[in-house]
Scaffold this active site. Sequence first.
Site, mmCIF file in Angstrom:
data_model
loop_
_atom_site.group_PDB
_atom_site.id
_atom_site.type_symbol
_atom_site.label_atom_id
_atom_site.label_comp_id
_atom_site.label_asym_id
_atom_site.label_seq_id
_atom_site.Cartn_x
_atom_site.Cartn_y
_atom_site.Cartn_z
ATOM 1 N N ASP A 17 60.361 -21.372 40.139
ATOM 2 C CA ASP A 17 59.158 -22.095 40.561
ATOM 3 C C ASP A 17 58.426 -22.724 39.367
ATOM 4 O O ASP A 17 57.527 -23.538 39.544
ATOM 5 C CB ASP A 17 58.190 -21.124 41.258
ATOM 6 N N GLN B 250 56.612 -16.451 47.471
ATOM 7 C CA GLN B 250 55.869 -17.462 48.214
ATOM 8 C C GLN B 250 54.371 -17.208 48.061
ATOM 9 O O GLN B 250 53.900 -16.089 48.256
ATOM 10 C CB GLN B 250 56.298 -17.427 49.695
ATOM 11 N N LYS C 85 63.439 -22.956 52.954
ATOM 12 C CA LYS C 85 64.071 -22.767 51.644
ATOM 13 C C LYS C 85 65.401 -22.029 51.806
ATOM 14 O O LYS C 85 66.401 -22.375 51.176
ATOM 15 C CB LYS C 85 63.119 -21.996 50.701
#
Length: 280
Positions: free
Chosen positions: A118, A95, A51
């Site tokens: 997200d 994460q 990422k």
Amino acid sequence: MVLLDGKALSLKIKNELKLKVLELKEKSIEPCLAVILVGDDEASKIYVQNKIKACEFCGIKSLSYHLKKDITQNELLALINTLNYDDSIHGILIQLPLPSHINKDIILENIASSKDVDGFHPINVGYLNLGLESGFLPCTPLGVIKLLKAYDINLAGLDTVVIGASNIVGRPMASMLLNAGASVSICHIKTKDLNFYTKKADLIVVAAGCAHLLKADMVKEGVIVIDVGINYIDNKIVGDVDFENVSKKSSYITPVPGGIGPMTIAMLLENTVKSAKNRL
Ligand code: GUN
């Protein structure tokens, strides 16, 4: 059979984003993503590195926070609070999974919904389930929809099956397919007869985390297959679909790797740029 090439499409999207980032920088906005990793899970480390690398490619600034696995929930909440109030940061990504002593739902709820690139905050989940487009959409299912669109696949009226009911993929995937006019069945670990659903499906999204779960005798001729699985067998990445045999019956199918994985990252970058643009 047509391969749905997520790698190629993600590269095209990232190149377009590069230009959008330059435009924003000319207006004194430097898109910035904060990435938080807790602990030493090897797979998570690789995802986070990928990422950050993708941010660099597009000219998006990234701030990386690698925290010890025994950090307390309150310490993590304090960091999130600081990032929420920092105007130079447009996206905050934590994460998953988090260590078991941390309540992920409390953590996700405490990310400012305007920085939730997200799409996991209850407000953004709510917008999606109301069929509204105001919020951020979760990256993996959004990547699926974008990839299908790029190949002019019209979802309206299709009989679709989503295998897996996670908050990250299965549930938002089902909502997005529904919003696109598809009929949707959600199958999961307790589904009695998976075949019953998959056999008549026009399109199947498999996000079960189970190598080779979907086999050729479970699908009809001409099916469209999206494989979200990332499983490691003998150090090789394989999906949730028995690609070799299922592909022979498919009209369209994603490869693993090179299908949905790179699309997920491209959508994260797109959401980050969208969040930065919201500042204009
Ligand atoms: N873990 C597995 N997939 C994801 C994702 O899309 N976002 C985050 N934050 N964590 C994940």
